[in-house]
Scaffold this motif. Structure first.
Motif, PDB file in Angstrom:
ATOM      1  N   GLY A 180     -46.948  -9.979  46.242  1.00 52.82           N
ATOM      2  CA  GLY A 180     -46.882 -10.348  47.506  1.00 52.82           C
ATOM      3  C   GLY A 180     -47.880 -11.033  48.299  1.00 52.82           C
ATOM      4  O   GLY A 180     -47.609 -12.017  49.040  1.00 52.82           O
ATOM      5  N   LEU A 181     -49.072 -10.649  47.950  1.00 53.07           N
ATOM      6  CA  LEU A 181     -50.258 -11.204  48.586  1.00 53.07           C
ATOM      7  C   LEU A 181     -50.483 -12.758  48.111  1.00 53.07           C
ATOM      8  O   LEU A 181     -50.929 -13.453  48.856  1.00 53.07           O
ATOM      9  N   ALA A 182     -50.337 -12.772  46.692  1.00 56.84           N
ATOM     10  CA  ALA A 182     -50.439 -14.155  46.273  1.00 56.84           C
ATOM     11  C   ALA A 182     -49.316 -14.737  46.800  1.00 56.84           C
ATOM     12  O   ALA A 182     -49.759 -16.108  47.214  1.00 56.84           O
ATOM     13  N   LYS A 183     -48.098 -14.549  47.071  1.00 59.14           N
ATOM     14  CA  LYS A 183     -47.111 -15.318  47.521  1.00 59.14           C
ATOM     15  C   LYS A 183     -47.288 -15.697  49.245  1.00 59.14           C
ATOM     16  O   LYS A 183     -47.053 -17.132  49.568  1.00 59.14           O
ATOM     17  N   LEU A 184     -47.913 -14.722  49.940  1.00 57.09           N
ATOM     18  CA  LEU A 184     -48.278 -15.005  51.134  1.00 57.09           C
ATOM     19  C   LEU A 184     -49.416 -16.116  51.236  1.00 57.09           C
ATOM     20  O   LEU A 184     -49.169 -16.977  52.033  1.00 57.09           O
ATOM     21  N   ALA A 185     -50.304 -15.896  50.413  1.00 56.58           N
ATOM     22  CA  ALA A 185     -51.440 -16.856  50.333  1.00 56.58           C
ATOM     23  C   ALA A 185     -51.143 -18.301  49.814  1.00 56.58           C
ATOM     24  O   ALA A 185     -51.165 -19.474  50.456  1.00 56.58           O
TER      25      ALA A 185
ATOM     26  N   GLY B 270     -47.841 -19.432  50.204  1.00 64.27           N
ATOM     27  CA  GLY B 270     -47.025 -19.920  51.320  1.00 64.27           C
ATOM     28  C   GLY B 270     -47.680 -20.537  52.595  1.00 64.27           C
ATOM     29  O   GLY B 270     -47.323 -21.468  53.138  1.00 64.27           O
ATOM     30  N   ILE B 271     -48.651 -19.959  52.696  1.00 64.99           N
ATOM     31  CA  ILE B 271     -49.650 -20.541  54.049  1.00 64.99           C
ATOM     32  C   ILE B 271     -50.304 -21.622  53.688  1.00 64.99           C
ATOM     33  O   ILE B 271     -50.227 -22.670  54.415  1.00 64.99           O
ATOM     34  N   ILE B 272     -50.949 -21.697  52.500  1.00 60.21           N
ATOM     35  CA  ILE B 272     -51.558 -22.989  51.772  1.00 60.21           C
ATOM     36  C   ILE B 272     -50.581 -24.150  51.707  1.00 60.21           C
ATOM     37  O   ILE B 272     -50.898 -25.247  52.281  1.00 60.21           O
TER      38      ILE B 272
ATOM     39  N   ALA C 111     -48.521 -23.113  45.110  1.00 62.50           N
ATOM     40  CA  ALA C 111     -47.114 -22.400  44.995  1.00 62.50           C
ATOM     41  C   ALA C 111     -46.710 -22.255  43.517  1.00 62.50           C
ATOM     42  O   ALA C 111     -46.079 -21.343  43.142  1.00 62.50           O
ATOM     43  N   TYR C 112     -46.939 -23.333  42.716  1.00 65.64           N
ATOM     44  CA  TYR C 112     -46.773 -23.233  41.323  1.00 65.64           C
ATOM     45  C   TYR C 112     -47.559 -22.355  40.548  1.00 65.64           C
ATOM     46  O   TYR C 112     -47.106 -21.683  39.629  1.00 65.64           O
ATOM     47  N   VAL C 113     -48.924 -22.100  41.015  1.00 64.05           N
ATOM     48  CA  VAL C 113     -49.729 -21.290  40.320  1.00 64.05           C
ATOM     49  C   VAL C 113     -49.147 -19.838  40.608  1.00 64.05           C
ATOM     50  O   VAL C 113     -49.167 -18.838  39.821  1.00 64.05           O
TER      51      VAL C 113
ATOM     52  N   ALA D  38     -42.636 -13.897  49.868  1.00 63.48           N
ATOM     53  CA  ALA D  38     -43.607 -13.025  50.211  1.00 63.48           C
ATOM     54  C   ALA D  38     -42.844 -11.990  51.080  1.00 63.48           C
ATOM     55  O   ALA D  38     -43.218 -10.748  51.005  1.00 63.48           O
ATOM     56  N   ALA D  39     -42.007 -12.330  52.038  1.00 64.67           N
ATOM     57  CA  ALA D  39     -41.056 -11.202  52.557  1.00 64.67           C
ATOM     58  C   ALA D  39     -40.494 -10.299  51.716  1.00 64.67           C
ATOM     59  O   ALA D  39     -40.296  -9.175  52.151  1.00 64.67           O
TER      60      ALA D  39
END
Length: 340
Positions: free
Chosen positions: A36-41, A43-45, A129-131, A55-56
């Motif tokens: 979740g933390l990785a997805k949030l980062a 998504g923002i980047i 996003a891919y990573v 992330a949600a």
């Protein structure tokens, strides 16, 4: 085996099942937090709505793991005066809250973010996003394999197919984890398609559509889990195979002429109430009738890995009736004076 020994054996089986379920929930929770933390980062980047939706999704799943761990702890409490059959149904209540969490926190945000994405420009940095998607596939895959492994082991123990076991199992906690992990893997595929097609076409529609699709997926999962939890909360009977086993044991008892009525109800994944009305033959005495429930309880406990509460309502086969000629006017069939 004495009643106390049978109860102890059932409790050990229940604790072993709870330990396996608790490990499954913890593994899923750790995976959800990291991913979740990785997805949030990411998504923002990258500016990807699909990644923010994922992330949600992970946030909702993490909250649900807290609910499920709470349900396991609450369900382990012993029976008391206010809850004489234990607290097993706590599992169903907290699973219902988990379904609401998926619906509101996961599906609601995903659909809303997808609709907003339709008006945005293309995200600039899809590499993050891919990573993140690659890392998430590994973490969510591990969690899914763990949940599937437990479900398959339970199905094998009950000699059922996996899909049939998922459909009929009263252990809603494991089902929540399996459905969540399955939805997570599918959601990652949708997010990857949204990011990839958006990069290829330069259109934000694909990213927004992927986010909306993730939201629809979560709605379907939430509704299914909510319906299953509701079904168990209002009192679901045992599976037909279990009822047939119970029926066979009761009807095979010496002195039982017929099983007139059988009712069962789950009070938790590991607890079952059995209530039966049986017709006894005329040779069975009162002392034998009193021992009937204990004998049925003993045999069923040896064959079912459940904590059983057996209640037998016996009635004699032959009903003694007063002949018509012996009845006095104004008296009923039992010889008592009829009420005017």
């Amino acid at each position: 085996m004495t009643p106390r020994a049978r109860a102890s054996s059932s409790a050990v089986k229940s604790q072993n099942g709870h330990s396996a379920t608790r490990r499954t929930v913890i593994i899923a929770g750790v995976a959800n937090i990291v991913v979740g933390l990785a997805k949030l980062a990411a998504g923002i980047i990258s500016g990807s709505s699909a990644m923010l939706a994922e992330a949600a999704h992970s946030a909702a799943d993490t909250l649900n793991q807290v609910f499920l761990l709470t349900s396991l702890r609450q369900a382990d409490r012993p029976a008391d005066d206010d809850h004489p059959f234990g607290h097993g149904q706590e599992r169903y209540f907290w699973s219902l809250l988990a379904a609401f969490g998926i619906f509101i926190a996961g599906a609601g945000f995903s659909v809303f973010e997808g609709l907003l994405a339709l008006t945005r420009s293309q995200h600039e940095n899809p590499l993050a996003a891919y990573v993140t998607l690659a890392v998430a596939f590994v973490a969510e895959g591990i969690s899914f394999v763990r949940a599937f492994w437990q479900v398959r082991g339970e199905a094998r123990g009950r000699r059922e197919e996996v899909l049939e076991h998922v459909k009929s199992s009263p252990d809603i906690t494991v089902k929540v984890n399996l459905f969540e992990d399955s939805a997570a893997v599918v959601g990652l595929i949708l997010a990857a398609l949204g990011v990839g097609l958006g990069q290829l076409t330069g259109s934000p529609v694909w990213d927004g559509a992927a986010s909306i699709a993730i939201g629809v997926l979560l709605v379907a999962v939430a509704v299914k889990l909510g319906m299953d939890s509701r079904d168990l909360l209002i009192g679901r009977a045992a599976d037909p195979e279990v009822q047939q086993l119970i029926r066979g044991e009761i009807e095979s008892q010496p002195g039982v002429d017929a099983l007139l009525e059988l009712r069962t109800m789950h009070m938790g994944p590991d607890s079952l109430i059995v209530a039966a009305r049986v017709a006894l033959n005329d040779e069975m005495g009162a002392d034998q009738a009193e021992d009937l429930a204990d004998e049925i309880d003993r045999k069923l406990s040896d064959k079912l890995p459940l904590q059983l509460n057996v209640f037998i309502d016996p009635t004699q086969t032959r009903q003694t009736r007063q002949p018509e000629a012996d009845r006095s006017p104004g008296r009923d069939a039992a010889g008592a004076r009829a009420t005017p």
